[in-house]
Design a protein around this motif. Sequence first.
Motif, mmCIF file in Angstrom:
data_model
loop_
_atom_site.group_PDB
_atom_site.id
_atom_site.type_symbol
_atom_site.label_atom_id
_atom_site.label_comp_id
_atom_site.label_asym_id
_atom_site.label_seq_id
_atom_site.Cartn_x
_atom_site.Cartn_y
_atom_site.Cartn_z
ATOM 1 N N LEU A 137 -4.145 -10.352 1.734
ATOM 2 C CA LEU A 137 -2.951 -9.519 1.924
ATOM 3 C C LEU A 137 -1.952 -9.739 0.798
ATOM 4 N N TYR A 195 -5.900 -5.528 9.827
ATOM 5 C CA TYR A 195 -4.543 -5.757 9.331
ATOM 6 C C TYR A 195 -4.020 -4.524 8.606
ATOM 7 N N GLU A 196 -4.847 -3.912 7.769
ATOM 8 C CA GLU A 196 -4.409 -2.726 7.024
ATOM 9 C C GLU A 196 -4.124 -1.565 7.965
ATOM 10 N N TYR A 197 -4.899 -1.429 9.024
ATOM 11 C CA TYR A 197 -4.628 -0.400 10.019
ATOM 12 C C TYR A 197 -3.240 -0.599 10.620
ATOM 13 N N ARG A 224 4.078 -3.107 3.449
ATOM 14 C CA ARG A 224 3.546 -2.172 2.456
ATOM 15 C C ARG A 224 4.500 -2.043 1.271
ATOM 16 N N ARG A 233 -2.844 -7.650 -2.143
ATOM 17 C CA ARG A 233 -2.765 -6.195 -1.988
ATOM 18 C C ARG A 233 -1.378 -5.673 -1.621
ATOM 19 N N TYR A 234 -0.588 -6.487 -0.945
ATOM 20 C CA TYR A 234 0.692 -6.027 -0.394
ATOM 21 C C TYR A 234 1.798 -7.013 -0.748
ATOM 22 N N GLN A 285 -0.123 0.217 8.450
ATOM 23 C CA GLN A 285 0.239 1.621 8.266
ATOM 24 C C GLN A 285 1.549 1.961 8.971
#
Length: 130
Positions: A93, A67-69, A129, A96-97, A72
């Motif tokens: 998520l 997911y983080e990839y 993000r 973090r986001y 981006q």
Amino acid sequence: VVGNINGYDIHEKDGGTDRTFLFLFKDGECAGRATVDVARGMENTVKMAHIVIHPDLRRKGLGIGLYEYVLQSNDIVSDYDQTRFGRAIWQELARRYVVRPLEIDGSLSAPIKNTDQVYGTHTRMVASRA
């Protein structure tokens, strides 16, 4: 190889119009995979589906790493139905986001930190993000 998560190489394969497949490999063995589809009607947003991590490798950051990839370069919209693993990833998520519920009319609500607030209501969520 387009990236790396905890020693596992990320490979992309074109799946045709509006679809990409992601694979995680280490030492020639596939550790996981995901399907990434363009979210229709949503600019710079994709939907991730069919995320599978080898059972022996779960809870090692590989799923959230995929997911983080993707985050981006794109926002990610959730599906309506999720496994317990999918719910756990969306909960992380949200820590973090920025995660917002996606309303029926397509508008985004205020950011949330606890995705349990929306489970059971069939509300989709969007992670970004910013």
